[in-house]
Write a protein that holds these residues in place. Structure first.
Motif, PDB file in Angstrom:
ATOM      1  N   THR A  33      37.221  42.161  46.572  1.00 19.42           N
ATOM      2  CA  THR A  33      37.884  41.895  45.167  1.00 19.42           C
ATOM      3  C   THR A  33      37.249  43.397  44.084  1.00 19.42           C
ATOM      4  O   THR A  33      35.485  43.901  44.091  1.00 19.42           O
ATOM      5  CB  THR A  33      38.011  40.751  44.336  1.00 19.42           C
ATOM      6  OG1 THR A  33      38.094  39.778  45.277  1.00 19.42           O
ATOM      7  CG2 THR A  33      37.668  40.010  43.416  1.00 19.42           C
ATOM      8  N   VAL A  34      38.064  44.433  43.158  1.00 19.97           N
ATOM      9  CA  VAL A  34      38.082  45.069  42.106  1.00 19.97           C
ATOM     10  C   VAL A  34      38.070  44.478  41.327  1.00 19.97           C
ATOM     11  O   VAL A  34      39.029  44.210  40.541  1.00 19.97           O
ATOM     12  CB  VAL A  34      38.614  46.581  42.790  1.00 19.97           C
ATOM     13  CG1 VAL A  34      38.004  47.643  41.949  1.00 19.97           C
ATOM     14  CG2 VAL A  34      37.827  46.896  44.137  1.00 19.97           C
ATOM     15  N   ASN A  35      37.384  44.588  39.760  1.00 22.44           N
ATOM     16  CA  ASN A  35      37.382  44.277  38.755  1.00 22.44           C
ATOM     17  C   ASN A  35      37.079  45.604  38.438  1.00 22.44           C
ATOM     18  O   ASN A  35      36.028  45.848  38.270  1.00 22.44           O
ATOM     19  CB  ASN A  35      36.520  43.246  37.822  1.00 22.44           C
ATOM     20  CG  ASN A  35      36.295  42.075  38.734  1.00 22.44           C
ATOM     21  OD1 ASN A  35      37.842  41.358  38.944  1.00 22.44           O
ATOM     22  ND2 ASN A  35      35.862  41.383  39.252  1.00 22.44           N
ATOM     23  N   ASN A  36      38.677  45.650  37.312  1.00 26.31           N
ATOM     24  CA  ASN A  36      38.575  47.070  36.506  1.00 26.31           C
ATOM     25  C   ASN A  36      38.337  46.711  35.228  1.00 26.31           C
ATOM     26  O   ASN A  36      39.017  46.583  34.214  1.00 26.31           O
ATOM     27  CB  ASN A  36      39.244  47.946  36.251  1.00 26.31           C
ATOM     28  CG  ASN A  36      39.298  49.195  35.692  1.00 26.31           C
ATOM     29  OD1 ASN A  36      38.712  49.944  35.093  1.00 26.31           O
ATOM     30  ND2 ASN A  36      40.599  49.849  36.056  1.00 26.31           N
ATOM     31  N   ASN A  37      36.902  46.806  33.802  1.00 24.92           N
ATOM     32  CA  ASN A  37      36.784  46.583  32.856  1.00 24.92           C
ATOM     33  C   ASN A  37      36.565  47.804  31.894  1.00 24.92           C
ATOM     34  O   ASN A  37      36.843  48.141  31.281  1.00 24.92           O
ATOM     35  CB  ASN A  37      35.329  46.187  32.777  1.00 24.92           C
ATOM     36  CG  ASN A  37      35.102  44.970  33.686  1.00 24.92           C
ATOM     37  OD1 ASN A  37      36.178  44.286  34.305  1.00 24.92           O
ATOM     38  ND2 ASN A  37      34.241  44.435  33.731  1.00 24.92           N
ATOM     39  N   LEU A  64      42.117  43.285  41.851  1.00 25.95           N
ATOM     40  CA  LEU A  64      42.841  43.612  42.957  1.00 25.95           C
ATOM     41  C   LEU A  64      41.628  43.016  43.928  1.00 25.95           C
ATOM     42  O   LEU A  64      40.947  43.497  44.412  1.00 25.95           O
ATOM     43  CB  LEU A  64      43.424  44.936  42.887  1.00 25.95           C
ATOM     44  CG  LEU A  64      43.568  45.653  44.372  1.00 25.95           C
ATOM     45  CD1 LEU A  64      45.402  44.599  44.378  1.00 25.95           C
ATOM     46  CD2 LEU A  64      43.962  46.753  44.930  1.00 25.95           C
ATOM     47  N   SER A  65      42.720  41.985  45.289  1.00 26.82           N
ATOM     48  CA  SER A  65      41.680  41.981  46.105  1.00 26.82           C
ATOM     49  C   SER A  65      42.680  41.727  47.026  1.00 26.82           C
ATOM     50  O   SER A  65      43.750  41.842  47.135  1.00 26.82           O
ATOM     51  CB  SER A  65      41.561  40.082  45.644  1.00 26.82           C
ATOM     52  OG  SER A  65      41.142  40.000  44.931  1.00 26.82           O
ATOM     53  N   ILE A  66      42.229  42.659  47.791  1.00 30.34           N
ATOM     54  CA  ILE A  66      42.460  42.640  49.643  1.00 30.34           C
ATOM     55  C   ILE A  66      42.112  42.294  50.627  1.00 30.34           C
ATOM     56  O   ILE A  66      40.706  42.260  50.675  1.00 30.34           O
ATOM     57  CB  ILE A  66      42.606  44.522  49.477  1.00 30.34           C
ATOM     58  CG1 ILE A  66      44.347  45.085  48.397  1.00 30.34           C
ATOM     59  CG2 ILE A  66      43.063  45.367  50.336  1.00 30.34           C
ATOM     60  CD1 ILE A  66      45.059  44.351  48.943  1.00 30.34           C
TER      61      ILE A  66
END
Length: 93
Positions: A33-37, A64-66
């Motif tokens: 899971t990537v959080n882009n702040n 985005l979760s993959i």
């Protein structure tokens, strides 16, 4: 049983990439899971066993979760537009 790795914070200058998970001994099933702040998009790069490298762009202020099988590397790449910051979390199956 799943193993949740510690939450990692990233702050990448424009055009710089960094690996956040590596398993070069054959790959494993994993989720990321990537959080882009940050103020610019960041690219999630996934390398798998006997598969082409796949890149997903995570837009500003989104996540985005993959889930993928036989993962060798999860890496992030800040686009040429500017620096990227946020969090990345990996779970192994």
């Amino acid at each position: 049983m799943a193993i949740l790795l510690p939450l990692q914070f990233y702050n990448l200058p424009a055009g710089v990439g960094k690996s956040y998970y590596e398993n070069l001994s054959g790959g494993t099933n994993a989720s990321v899971t990537v959080n882009n702040n940050g103020p610019f998009p960041v690219s999630l790069v996934i390398t798998r066993v006997n598969a082409p490298v796949v890149t997903y762009v995570v837009p500003v202020n989104s996540s985005l979760s993959i889930t993928a099988s036989q993962v060798l590397v999860f890496a992030l790449l800040a686009n040429q537009g500017g620096a990227a910051s946020g969090t990345i979390e990996v779970a192994l199956a």
